[in-house]
Scaffold this motif. Structure first.
Motif, PDB file in Angstrom:
ATOM      1  N   THR A 297       0.834  -1.205   0.000  1.00  0.00           N
ATOM      2  CA  THR A 297       0.000   0.000   0.000  1.00  0.00           C
ATOM      3  C   THR A 297       0.870   1.257   0.000  1.00  0.00           C
ATOM      4  O   THR A 297       0.589   2.212  -0.712  1.00  0.00           O
ATOM      5  CB  THR A 297      -0.909   0.012   1.243  1.00  0.00           C
ATOM      6  N   GLU A 298       1.942   1.215   0.790  1.00  0.00           N
ATOM      7  CA  GLU A 298       2.818   2.391   0.869  1.00  0.00           C
ATOM      8  C   GLU A 298       3.486   2.677  -0.478  1.00  0.00           C
ATOM      9  O   GLU A 298       3.749   3.820  -0.816  1.00  0.00           O
ATOM     10  CB  GLU A 298       3.899   2.191   1.931  1.00  0.00           C
ATOM     11  N   LEU A 299       3.730   1.608  -1.233  1.00  0.00           N
ATOM     12  CA  LEU A 299       4.390   1.797  -2.527  1.00  0.00           C
ATOM     13  C   LEU A 299       3.566   2.676  -3.463  1.00  0.00           C
ATOM     14  O   LEU A 299       4.083   3.275  -4.387  1.00  0.00           O
ATOM     15  CB  LEU A 299       4.592   0.443  -3.206  1.00  0.00           C
ATOM     16  N   LEU A 300       2.271   2.725  -3.214  1.00  0.00           N
ATOM     17  CA  LEU A 300       1.385   3.460  -4.107  1.00  0.00           C
ATOM     18  C   LEU A 300       1.497   4.963  -3.961  1.00  0.00           C
ATOM     19  O   LEU A 300       1.195   5.694  -4.895  1.00  0.00           O
ATOM     20  CB  LEU A 300      -0.070   3.102  -3.790  1.00  0.00           C
ATOM     21  N   ASP A 322     -14.354  -5.290   3.594  1.00  0.00           N
ATOM     22  CA  ASP A 322     -13.634  -4.968   4.834  1.00  0.00           C
ATOM     23  C   ASP A 322     -12.330  -4.246   4.527  1.00  0.00           C
ATOM     24  O   ASP A 322     -11.886  -3.402   5.293  1.00  0.00           O
ATOM     25  CB  ASP A 322     -13.373  -6.186   5.740  1.00  0.00           C
ATOM     26  N   VAL A 323     -11.738  -4.578   3.380  1.00  0.00           N
ATOM     27  CA  VAL A 323     -10.503  -3.894   2.999  1.00  0.00           C
ATOM     28  C   VAL A 323     -10.802  -2.435   2.659  1.00  0.00           C
ATOM     29  O   VAL A 323     -10.060  -1.535   3.032  1.00  0.00           O
ATOM     30  CB  VAL A 323      -9.825  -4.608   1.814  1.00  0.00           C
ATOM     31  N   ALA A 328      -9.848   3.109   3.614  1.00  0.00           N
ATOM     32  CA  ALA A 328     -10.292   4.496   3.401  1.00  0.00           C
ATOM     33  C   ALA A 328      -9.765   5.464   4.457  1.00  0.00           C
ATOM     34  O   ALA A 328      -9.182   6.485   4.102  1.00  0.00           O
ATOM     35  CB  ALA A 328     -11.813   4.545   3.308  1.00  0.00           C
ATOM     36  N   PRO A 329      -9.930   5.156   5.750  1.00  0.00           N
ATOM     37  CA  PRO A 329      -9.401   6.110   6.737  1.00  0.00           C
ATOM     38  C   PRO A 329      -7.876   6.215   6.682  1.00  0.00           C
ATOM     39  O   PRO A 329      -7.314   7.291   6.919  1.00  0.00           O
ATOM     40  CB  PRO A 329      -9.853   5.525   8.083  1.00  0.00           C
ATOM     41  N   ARG A 330      -7.233   5.103   6.340  1.00  0.00           N
ATOM     42  CA  ARG A 330      -5.773   5.122   6.265  1.00  0.00           C
ATOM     43  C   ARG A 330      -5.303   6.064   5.156  1.00  0.00           C
ATOM     44  O   ARG A 330      -4.377   6.855   5.348  1.00  0.00           O
ATOM     45  CB  ARG A 330      -5.315   3.683   5.964  1.00  0.00           C
ATOM     46  N   ILE A 331      -5.953   5.974   4.019  1.00  0.00           N
ATOM     47  CA  ILE A 331      -5.583   6.840   2.903  1.00  0.00           C
ATOM     48  C   ILE A 331      -5.922   8.301   3.235  1.00  0.00           C
ATOM     49  O   ILE A 331      -5.168   9.211   2.924  1.00  0.00           O
ATOM     50  CB  ILE A 331      -6.324   6.407   1.622  1.00  0.00           C
ATOM     51  N   GLN A 332      -7.056   8.489   3.893  1.00  0.00           N
ATOM     52  CA  GLN A 332      -7.461   9.845   4.244  1.00  0.00           C
ATOM     53  C   GLN A 332      -6.423  10.504   5.166  1.00  0.00           C
ATOM     54  O   GLN A 332      -6.099  11.671   5.024  1.00  0.00           O
ATOM     55  CB  GLN A 332      -8.836   9.834   4.925  1.00  0.00           C
ATOM     56  N   ARG A 333      -5.877   9.695   6.101  1.00  0.00           N
ATOM     57  CA  ARG A 333      -4.849  10.230   7.007  1.00  0.00           C
ATOM     58  C   ARG A 333      -3.613  10.668   6.244  1.00  0.00           C
ATOM     59  O   ARG A 333      -3.004  11.676   6.532  1.00  0.00           O
ATOM     60  CB  ARG A 333      -4.463   9.163   8.037  1.00  0.00           C
ATOM     61  N   VAL A 334      -3.276   9.873   5.234  1.00  0.00           N
ATOM     62  CA  VAL A 334      -2.047  10.148   4.491  1.00  0.00           C
ATOM     63  C   VAL A 334      -2.231  11.327   3.534  1.00  0.00           C
ATOM     64  O   VAL A 334      -1.318  12.094   3.292  1.00  0.00           O
ATOM     65  CB  VAL A 334      -1.618   8.878   3.732  1.00  0.00           C
ATOM     66  N   PHE A 335      -3.452  11.443   2.984  1.00  0.00           N
ATOM     67  CA  PHE A 335      -3.737  12.569   2.091  1.00  0.00           C
ATOM     68  C   PHE A 335      -4.793  13.453   2.741  1.00  0.00           C
ATOM     69  O   PHE A 335      -5.969  13.406   2.391  1.00  0.00           O
ATOM     70  CB  PHE A 335      -4.251  12.069   0.740  1.00  0.00           C
ATOM     71  N   VAL A 340     -11.545  11.752   0.144  1.00  0.00           N
ATOM     72  CA  VAL A 340     -11.484  10.300  -0.016  1.00  0.00           C
ATOM     73  C   VAL A 340     -12.866   9.738   0.269  1.00  0.00           C
ATOM     74  O   VAL A 340     -13.469  10.065   1.287  1.00  0.00           O
ATOM     75  CB  VAL A 340     -10.468   9.686   0.965  1.00  0.00           C
ATOM     76  N   ILE A 341     -13.386   8.911  -0.616  1.00  0.00           N
ATOM     77  CA  ILE A 341     -14.667   8.270  -0.314  1.00  0.00           C
ATOM     78  C   ILE A 341     -14.534   6.758  -0.417  1.00  0.00           C
ATOM     79  O   ILE A 341     -13.710   6.244  -1.171  1.00  0.00           O
ATOM     80  CB  ILE A 341     -15.814   8.744  -1.238  1.00  0.00           C
TER      81      ILE A 341
END
Lengths: 627, 265
Positions: A297-300, A322-323, A328-335, A340-341
């Motif tokens: 995921t981080e590679l993205l 579930d993924v 979603a919240p993880r990506i939202q934190r990073v960006f 993010v929806i």
């Protein structure tokens, strides 16, 4: 009941056939444009029929290649249409033999109709058109879904068909039947070809029916019925997204991530970013092949940043809900500055505007040329694997000139063949190249330790021994050693029925650890709690089917697969299972045991793949140390 | 079992002997009016796996003789007066054109999703399954030859065009083929009523159903009363079915005998 009119247009361009729900709009439009002549061929209430006839006429016109028509040619075209209707009628009746009422008109067809169809004059104002276009941009929706979407956005247009027809004519949208119908001719027997426009399923997934909506012979797709019925008479609208959401170019791409890449990760992530940025490259597909626990995921992140900085939208599609909910919240934190929806069946925000959408694969079917960068997570997992429907849907969600990024630890053969170059050593042994213009391979884990290599042991008569409750020494020893050392163990079995059986067997076999055992399968009502208990170390040994093969990370765990010869365990799945072990940097080692009842190909192939990856990782490390 | 596997859970390979045992036990319990062998065949045809078949919430023997509601799954008060032949709701309604109703299954989680999948999602393949259920029900509750024709409860033209099919018409066709009684398509819905789920309260429901149907069936002066079986998917308050019966009775001089059969009660 809506009726569709088929006409041909003669003008400066080559002759074209068109289908319209409201002829007035078309008359008006062409007059405005170039003053062409329109000739009506006929009309039918069946949308699929109209399109199938249009297809026939196109073929005919292409062969003929004339730029004008006379009465004779027009009569010829009408004849073609009539033959088409008759053939479809006969074939439909033949295929749909449910009704005993004898031959019957399945598809109505009227020629030479009075051109005054009494519709209101085409006076949709520009504001409405722009608004509707804005809302529908980048979506592929059935008529009902579209109405609902417009409703939620508070747009009420009285003459929606007319308005949409204008969009179709100006090339901003496509209006298609939900299920396509075609007569396929063959020397032996003609047959009716049916195809769902939304999901692309063929005849075997489509059911014929008499429909009270169109009153015609109709058919609906059973494959994608969970997302609304796609029928012959339901319009399916595809509206491409033309421009990027310009509102806040640049800001959305701000990355707030404090983690650090390892050297190899950094290189791989950069290659992916290069692929996204490369405007001239002909590649539209790219594979990131990173072993389990490489930090995919981080590679993205760099690639996503690159897309966002251009003001484009990004879609991350993953097979399971579930993924989506976890990601979603993880990506939202990073960006933090991107919208993010999470898009899944029951999500409230699935129709919202966004910069990054994280969607389950089925929801991807509702997008049409909307995203510049589409990332497919775990391409080898259940819904995509061998499923052309979903590949098609994903490819459709990519904008023209967009990029498609596959992410996997065990890419299926067909992707490997297409995207991964092989290289041959001097001795003639082939191995995977570490990178090419269409892929990058990350053979080592982020903590730099090798992947645990599974041990295979063959126990003949495995099922009988289990049923008789006899001790299987290698399994027993391995489980006992692991549990004694305070580690947790996954025990994978091939089928749901075997979960309780295996659990019972193990409870007898290892009475000391009786309390800390549990079994779980996909439809277990207490699934979430049990997995939670396993994570919290309340459960020491978990008997499971393949549902836990990916996504679950338990530090300090070992794995046993009992019945590894079973067909549900293919190479990819076994590699994933082995990848559960040794993921945390504190505890990078562990045991993986495959118990098979006879010698099978998949476990061996899995071991081969894992050793190969370890070798590649070692080479990479050595090369770096030399440099 | 059909090629597609169990309609409810999708399991394709069921443990054969296990399923057979379940089928047998159902056949014993349900074969009152018809022979065991016949009932066995009817149960065996259902496209359900052993587990789902076993859990099927079939209404027991002790029911309200009017509306077919099960006594065992009632509130406390009704249990106390279970000596009575009719339930409290039925007694409060009094006489109506509808002779009585029978339902096969209780409406609970077992069937809710299936009916939703059929009615709202439009998976018409399920018509076959519900047709088989009704066939089973008709042999369980009625003598053969007890009815002259079947009538499916109609949808309003607008709803019909939205949905694309009338769920009960399909099922009635199936049933008619199975038992050889013709379907008559002579009832129409003249009033558009809100969805059942959007109406609150029994009173509202009963009121909204008044004069919602019209009958354009046979001439009003038949020699002898005809025997009609109304078919619907679910009997909740019964106002739909009573309104249908009312509409049929309205213009007739010789009143028909009307009963109704529903999948869920």
């Amino acid at each position: 009941m809506r009726e569709y009119l088929l006409y041909v247009k003669v003008g400066r361009e080559p002759i074209q056939a068109y289908v319209t729900p409201c002829f007035r709009v078309d008359q008006h439009f062409w007059q405005e444009k170039e003053g062409s002549q329109l000739y009506v061929i006929g009309r039918t209430p069946s949308l699929a029929m109209a399109f199938s006839l249009r297809e026939r006429l196109h073929q005919y016109l292409q062969e003929r290649q004339a730029s004008t028509v006379n009465e004779q040619a027009l009569a010829g075209m009408r004849q073609i249409a009539l033959t088409g209707v008759r053939e479809s009628n006969a074939l439909y009746g033949h295929t749909f033999s449910d009704d005993q009422s004898g031959p019957r008109e399945w598809f109505a067809w009227r020629e030479r109709v009075d051109e005054q169809d009494g519709g209101s004059s085409p006076l949709s104002n520009r504001g409405d058109i722009e608004q509707v276009k804005e809302v529908l941009a980048g979506r592929a929706l059935l008529w009902e879904e579209m109405e609902r979407l417009l409703q939620t956005h508070g747009i009420a247009v009285p003459d929606l068909p007319q308005l949409l027809q204008r969009l179709v004519l100006s090339g901003d949208a496509q209006w298609l039947p939900g299920v396509r119908l075609q007569v396929r001719k063959s020397w032996l027997r003609h047959s009716l070809e049916l195809e769902c426009t939304r999901c692309g399923s063929g005849k075997e997934k489509i059911e014929l029916t008499t429909c009270h909506t169109c009153g015609q012979g109709c058919a609906y797709c059973t494959e994608c019925i969970g997302m609304g019925r796609s029928k012959c008479c339901t319009p399916f609208l595809c509206v491409p997204a033309k421009r990027a959401p310009s509102s806040h170019t640049g800001h959305a791409g701000r990355l707030a991530w404090s983690g650090r890449y390892s050297r190899d990760q950094e290189v791989a992530a950069d290659r992916a970013r290069q692929f996204v940025l490369n405007h001239w490259g002909r590649n539209v597909e790219f594979l990131i092949w990173a072993v389990c626990g490489a930090g995919k995921t981080e590679l993205l992140f760099p690639s996503v940043v690159a897309a966002l900085e251009q003001g484009e939208r990004v879609l991350i599609a993953t097979p399971r809900k579930d993924v989506v909910l976890e990601l979603a919240p993880r990506i939202q934190r990073v960006f933090p500055e991107a919208r993010v929806i999470a898009v899944h069946g029951s999500s409230k925000e699935k129709w919202e505007e966004c910069d990054i959408a994280i969607a389950t694969t089925h929801q991807v079917m509702r997008f049409y040329q909307r995203f510049f960068l589409v990332v497919l997570d775990e391409v080898d997992a259940f819904p995509y694997h061998q499923n052309p429907v979903l590949y098609r849907a994903v490819a459709r969600a990519v904008k023209t000139g967009g990029r498609l990024l596959y992410l996997s630890a065990t890419p299926p053969r067909y992707l490997q063949k297409r995207l991964v170059a092989k290289k041959k050593s001097l001795l003639g042994r082939s191995s995977y190249a570490l990178y090419s213009s269409s892929h990058v391979l990350l053979p080592g884990r982020y903590h730099g330790h090798a992947l645990p290599v599974p041990q295979i042991c063959t126990v003949s008569g495995l099922d009988k021994l289990l049923a008789a409750g006899r001790v299987i020494t290698p399994l027993h020893d391995m489980l006992k050693a692991s549990l004694d050392a305070g580690r947790q163990v996954f025990v994978f079995v091939p089928r749901v029925e075997e979960v309780p059986r295996m659990l019972g067997y193990l409870q007898v076999m290892l009475p000391d650890y009786r309390e800390g055992m549990a079994g779980v399968h996909a439809s277990d009502p207490a699934r979430e709690e049990k997995v939670m208990a396993f994570r919290e170390k309340a459960v020491k040994l978990m008997v499971t089917t393949t549902i836990l093969e990916r996504g679950v990370t338990i530090p300090g765990s070992d794995v046993a697969v009992v019945g590894a010869q079973a067909p549900v365990f293919d190479e990819a799945s076994l590699v994933q299972i082995a990848g559960r072990v040794g993921r945390s940097p504190d505890d990078p080692k562990g045991t993986v045991l495959f118990v098979q009842s006879y010698r099978a190909a998949a476990p061996q192939a899995a071991v081969r793949q894992i050793t190969q990856m370890n070798q590649l990782a070692k080479q990479l490390r050595d090369r770096r140390e030399m440099a | 079992m059909s090629q597609r596997g169990c309609v409810r859970c999708g399991i394709r390979v069921a443990a054969r002997n296990q399923r057979e045992a379940v089928v047998r036990s159902w056949a014993v319990r349900l074969s009152g009016r018809t022979s065991y062998a016949h009932m066995y065949r009817l149960v065996d045809q259902l496209p359900l796996c052993a587990g789902c078949l076993e859990e099927m919430p079939v209404i027991g023997e002790r029911i309200c003789e009017q509306c077919g509601r099960s006594w065992e799954h009632q509130g406390q008060q009704n249990l106390l007066e279970s000596r009575a032949l009719r339930c409290r709701d039925c007694r409060s309604i009094g006489e109506s054109a509808l002779g009585g109703n029978r339902g096969l299954l209780r409406y609970d989680d077992w069937g809710k999703d299936l009916l939703g999948l059929y009615k709202y999602r439009g998976d018409e393949r399920l018509a076959d399954f519900f047709g088989k259920l009704l066939t089973l029900a008709i042999y369980r509750y009625f003598r053969s030859g007890q009815f002259d024709y079947l009538v499916a409860v109609p949808l309003h033209a607008k709803r019909l065009s939205e949905r694309g099919f009338n769920q009960m018409e399909r099922v009635a066709g199936q049933l008619s083929r199975a038992i050889g009684v013709p379907v008559q398509d002579a009832l129409t819905r003249t009033k558009e009523t809100a969805k059942l789920s959007q109406q609150t309260g029994r009173e509202v429901r009963i009121h909204s159903m008044q004069d919602a149907f019209a009958w354009k069936g046979e001439a009003a002066h038949p020699k002898k009363p005809s025997r009609i079986l109304l078919l619907d998917d679910i009997y909740t308050t019964g106002s739909t079915l009573r309104a249908c019966a009312q509409a049929i009775h309205k213009d007739e001089t010789v009143k028909s005998h009307i009963w109704s059969l529903t999948i869920f009660r």
